[in-house]
Each structure stands twice: as C-alpha cells, then as structure tokens.
Enzyme design. Structure first.
Site, PDB file in Angstrom:
ATOM      1  N   ARG A   1      40.727   8.800  25.888  1.00 13.81           N
ATOM      2  CA  ARG A   1      41.751   9.687  25.348  1.00 13.81           C
ATOM      3  C   ARG A   1      42.064  10.742  26.402  1.00 13.81           C
ATOM      4  O   ARG A   1      43.096  10.690  27.036  1.00 13.81           O
ATOM      5  CB  ARG A   1      41.235  10.301  24.043  1.00 13.81           C
ATOM      6  CG  ARG A   1      42.265  10.968  23.213  1.00 13.81           C
ATOM      7  CD  ARG A   1      41.743  11.326  21.833  1.00 13.81           C
ATOM      8  NE  ARG A   1      40.701  12.357  21.851  1.00 13.81           N
ATOM      9  CZ  ARG A   1      40.175  12.882  20.745  1.00 13.81           C
ATOM     10  NH1 ARG A   1      40.564  12.470  19.559  1.00 13.81           N
ATOM     11  NH2 ARG A   1      39.251  13.821  20.830  1.00 13.81           N
TER      12      ARG A   1
ATOM     13  N   LYS B   1      39.006  23.694  14.250  1.00 17.16           N
ATOM     14  CA  LYS B   1      40.416  23.357  14.505  1.00 17.16           C
ATOM     15  C   LYS B   1      41.126  23.015  13.193  1.00 17.16           C
ATOM     16  O   LYS B   1      40.469  22.803  12.168  1.00 17.16           O
ATOM     17  CB  LYS B   1      40.485  22.178  15.478  1.00 17.16           C
ATOM     18  CG  LYS B   1      39.883  20.883  14.935  1.00 17.16           C
ATOM     19  CD  LYS B   1      39.724  19.818  16.017  1.00 17.16           C
ATOM     20  CE  LYS B   1      39.098  18.551  15.461  1.00 17.16           C
ATOM     21  NZ  LYS B   1      38.730  17.603  16.512  1.00 17.16           N
TER      22      LYS B   1
ATOM     23  N   TYR C   1      60.692   9.899 -10.303  1.00 16.49           N
ATOM     24  CA  TYR C   1      61.738   9.384  -9.412  1.00 16.49           C
ATOM     25  C   TYR C   1      61.697   7.866  -9.297  1.00 16.49           C
ATOM     26  O   TYR C   1      60.626   7.266  -9.268  1.00 16.49           O
ATOM     27  CB  TYR C   1      61.582   9.995  -8.019  1.00 16.49           C
ATOM     28  CG  TYR C   1      61.967  11.458  -7.962  1.00 16.49           C
ATOM     29  CD1 TYR C   1      63.230  11.890  -8.391  1.00 16.49           C
ATOM     30  CD2 TYR C   1      61.076  12.400  -7.470  1.00 16.49           C
ATOM     31  CE1 TYR C   1      63.573  13.237  -8.331  1.00 16.49           C
ATOM     32  CE2 TYR C   1      61.414  13.742  -7.401  1.00 16.49           C
ATOM     33  CZ  TYR C   1      62.671  14.163  -7.834  1.00 16.49           C
ATOM     34  OH  TYR C   1      63.013  15.467  -7.779  1.00 16.49           O
TER      35      TYR C   1
ATOM     36  N   MET D   1      57.683  16.041  -4.535  1.00 15.27           N
ATOM     37  CA  MET D   1      57.413  17.061  -3.525  1.00 15.27           C
ATOM     38  C   MET D   1      56.476  18.145  -4.066  1.00 15.27           C
ATOM     39  O   MET D   1      55.569  18.608  -3.372  1.00 15.27           O
ATOM     40  CB  MET D   1      58.718  17.700  -3.040  1.00 15.27           C
ATOM     41  CG  MET D   1      58.525  18.609  -1.828  1.00 15.27           C
ATOM     42  SD  MET D   1      60.042  19.378  -1.258  1.00 15.27           S
ATOM     43  CE  MET D   1      60.918  17.992  -0.567  1.00 15.27           C
TER      44      MET D   1
HETATM   45  C1  LIG Z   1      37.303  17.190  16.265  1.00 13.80           C
HETATM   46  C2  LIG Z   1      36.300  17.044  17.335  1.00 13.80           C
HETATM   47  C3  LIG Z   1      34.927  17.154  17.046  1.00 13.80           C
HETATM   48  C4  LIG Z   1      34.368  17.271  15.642  1.00 13.80           C
HETATM   49  O1  LIG Z   1      34.103  15.972  15.118  1.00 13.80           O
HETATM   50  P1  LIG Z   1      33.460  15.786  13.663  1.00 13.80           P
HETATM   51  O2  LIG Z   1      33.404  14.305  13.503  1.00 13.80           O
HETATM   52  O3  LIG Z   1      34.388  16.418  12.691  1.00 13.80           O
HETATM   53  O4  LIG Z   1      32.135  16.424  13.683  1.00 13.80           O
HETATM   54  C5  LIG Z   1      34.054  17.141  18.112  1.00 13.80           C
HETATM   55  N1  LIG Z   1      34.480  16.999  19.384  1.00 13.80           N
HETATM   56  C6  LIG Z   1      35.785  16.844  19.688  1.00 13.80           C
HETATM   57  C7  LIG Z   1      36.199  16.656  21.115  1.00 13.80           C
HETATM   58  C8  LIG Z   1      36.743  16.844  18.675  1.00 13.80           C
HETATM   59  O5  LIG Z   1      38.038  16.673  18.975  1.00 13.80           O
END
Ligand SMILES: *Cc1c(COP(=O)(O)O)cnc(C)c1O
Length: 370
Positions: free
Chosen positions: A136, A38, A264, A313
């Site tokens: 969650r 992701k 800045y 920036m």
């Molecule tokens: C992002 C995520 C992971 C990965 O976790 P890491 O600590 O990066 O290994 C695993 N399971 C879920 C549900 C996640 O959202």
C-alpha cells in the site's frame, strides 16, 4: 442507565479503560501502546477517546491525516501524534501543530527534510514506514541505504520510529505470509538500527497482531479496533467490550393490511397483517442501504426487529408484528449484547465500516462511570 430520547451514540469510557488494560496485559511491560484514533476514533469521538486514553497511559496516538491531528492538538492533547498518511501539501501545518509524519517514499522524505531545514528545525521527529507485503505505502526492503543517505545528510530530522503494517494478521490461513512479513521487518529494522547507531521505536502490530503474533510486538504496538472493543470478524478470542452503542427511539407505529406497501419504491409489500415501527435513523446517519430488506435488524424490548423495505435517508421501518412496544420505546441498533461486528457481518461488511460510517449528525453522549 441513560434514557434515550433521540438517536444517540453512547461512548462508554469504562469499557475503553477495560480494553486498554486488556490489550496492555497482552504485551510485555516494555512495549509501548500506540492508540489509533483516526476517522473520529473509529466513528466515536476522537477527542473524548484520546483525552481519556491520555489519562490512563497511552504512549502515542495515530491519526490518518493532518487535519485529524490538529483537532486533537486544539483540544489540548499533548501526547505525541503520528500521522500515518500525511499529504505533503499539509507538511507546514503538521509542523505548526507538532505532529509527527510517517514518511513512506523518497519524495515525502526529501520534501519533509527540505521544509524542516528551511524552518531551521533540529531533530524533528519522523517515522519511516516500510512495506513488507501489504503493498500500500512504504519504502522497500532494499531502500535502507538510500534512506540512511538522506537522513545522514541533515540534522533537521531524527528517526524516532520504524514501522510496517501487517496485511492479514486476523487470518489464521495466512500465517506463513504474516511470519514472512515479520521476519522481513526484523531484518530491515536491525539493519536500520545498526546504521543509525541507536534503537528507534519499532512497530508492526495492529490489534489482531497483538493477539495473534507476540513475535511482532517489538517495542510498540498499534491498536485501533481493539480499543473500541470489536474483533468478532477478526476471528480471535478476546475479552473486549464495545465502547460505542447506537440507540434510538420509536417515532411511530403503523399497521399494514395485506396488499399494502411500505416505504420508497414499495419495496416491502405485506402479505399478512404487519405491524411496523419507524425509527429516526437512515443512510445519512450511517445505516447503509445494504441493511434494508430484512438484511439488517434492530433490537426492541430484547427482540429482533428486521428492517423492512428500503433504508430512507433519515428513517428505517422495522417489523414489530410480534413485539410488544409503543411510541417512544428504546431501540438498540448495536450494543454489548447485539454486537456491531455481528450485525455488520449479516449485511456483508465489517464493524470498521459500520462504526466509521456513523455520521456527525448522530448525537454523541459520553458515559463516564468514574
Ligand atoms: C488503522 C491502522 C491501524 C489500526 O488497526 P486495527 O486493526 O484497528 O488495530 C494500525 N496501523 C495502521 C498503519 C493503520 O492504518
């Protein structure tokens, strides 16, 4: 060795292979590895990472959103892709691209069954997410019968996995809590499997779960940060190698007399003679303002150069008073020696945030030593 001519995020596939093998060595042979790609592969390059992992034997991929899964499919990735947090509005697209949803509530489950039924799908793979303490997303421990009722009423979908997520697997002080999550998930999955009449894939561990809780490996583990080679902030021993290195070059050098200011808001004022280097990377590239005013640093010719004044920036200015260097010299923001996790910790954040903030404007270069 590569020669750096502009701000570049180097992605080292040999390190990715090393980390994959290392993590695989930590789990039993029958345990599948799901690679979490992701957020552009934790800020690197999801397509390059997934293509490589597909070649070296990843069993599953996960992304957070449907759009991320589509990018992988369009680049030719054929391994199953779990979408961890799909939004129901995107279910039709999810199905078009043969992505697999994590369903976490009765609303999402019912909506998915409805749409797959209308499309005359048979046994479309779905994953059921249970909440065991992160609070969650996920079904509750007492929802098993109602989930079964929904899926027993249709052959449009088939449960291929049951998952849950650990809240504090990196934190040794929360051991009792984590063991509680694992036991609760064990109970849920045993009940689900016996009611389903078959054993779906069961997964709960993230990277620190892999390293700290062998009892939570079940028959698949999910790993994100471990593949990318970080974990200092996760307080465990590991032999992971950073996949991403962020490098740049010195654009210009300035000499400040006492009383002169820099950048800045004149946030830095020289009290002594100060030599500074300007580097083409700023908050629009992912170097947040919290690294400014000597909190963050870069490495030039093996020496630390602290960021002076405010992060702009598109640029930062660093202190090179005691460093011999010239225009065009290489600057390391993070690499294997100057670890991103450590730099993130210095400025009060974690490597996940530093890595995923590296903006698309930063050039990516794949280093494939094979
Ligand atoms: C992002 C995520 C992971 C990965 O976790 P890491 O600590 O990066 O290994 C695993 N399971 C879920 C549900 C996640 O959202």
């Amino acid at each position: 060795m590569s020669s750096i001519k502009e701000t570049t995020l180097e992605i080292n596939l040999a390190h990715l292979t090393h980390n994959f093998k290392y993590l695989k060595s930590k789990v039993a042979d029958h345990v599948k590895i799901l690679a979490v790609v992701k957020a552009s592969g934790y800020g690197s390059d999801a397509v390059a990472i997934a293509k490589h992992l597909e070649k070296i034997g990843a069993d599953y991929f996960a992304v957070a959103y449907v759009s991320e899964g589509i990018v992988l499919r369009q680049s030719g990735v054929t391994t199953p892709i779990l979408v961890l947090h799909p939004q129901p509005v995107n279910f039709p697209k999810l199905i078009d691209y043969q992505l697999e949803p994590s369903l976490y509530s009765f609303k999402t489950l019912k909506q998915f069954i409805k749409i797959t039924s209308l499309l005359n799908e048979k046994h479309y793979p779905i994953h059921i997410k249970f909440n065991t303490g992160l609070n969650r997303i996920g079904f509750g421990e007492n929802d098993v019968d109602l989930v079964m009722e929904q899926v027993n009423n249709t052959d449009a979908v088939r449960i291929v996995s049951l998952l849950s997520h650990l809240a504090a697997s990196e934190d040794h002080d929360e051991r009792d809590f984590t063991i509680g999550q694992i036991n609760s998930f064990k109970k849920i999955t045993e009940e689900m499997s016996s009611k389903l009449g078959y054993n779906p894939i069961v997964h709960q561990s993230n990277t620190s779960g892999i390293l700290n809780y062998p009892e939570a490996h079940f028959n698949m583990v999910r790993t994100g940060i471990g593949l990318y080679g970080y974990g200092n902030e996760a307080k465990y021993d590991h032999e992971l190698k950073p996949v991403a290195s962020l490098k740049s070059v010195i654009s210009q050098i300035h000499r400040l007399e006492p009383g002169e200011s820099l950048g800045y808001n004149r946030a830095f004022k020289a009290t002594d003679f100060t030599k500074t280097a300007t580097i083409p990377i700023g908050h629009a590239d992912g170097i947040s303002r919290q690294y400014g005013n000597k909190k963050g640093f870069v490495t030039i010719n093996n020496k630390r150069a602290y960021i002076l004044g405010n992060v702009c920036m598109d640029m930062i200015m660093v202190d090179i008073t005691h460093i011999e260097c010239k225009e065009g010299d290489k600057v390391i923001i993070f690499d294997a020696n100057s670890n991103a996790a450590k730099i993130a910790e210095y400025s009060g954040t974690i490597s996940y945030e530093l890595l995923t903030a590296i903006s698309p404007r930063v050039k990516r270069t794949i280093i494939d030593e094979n």
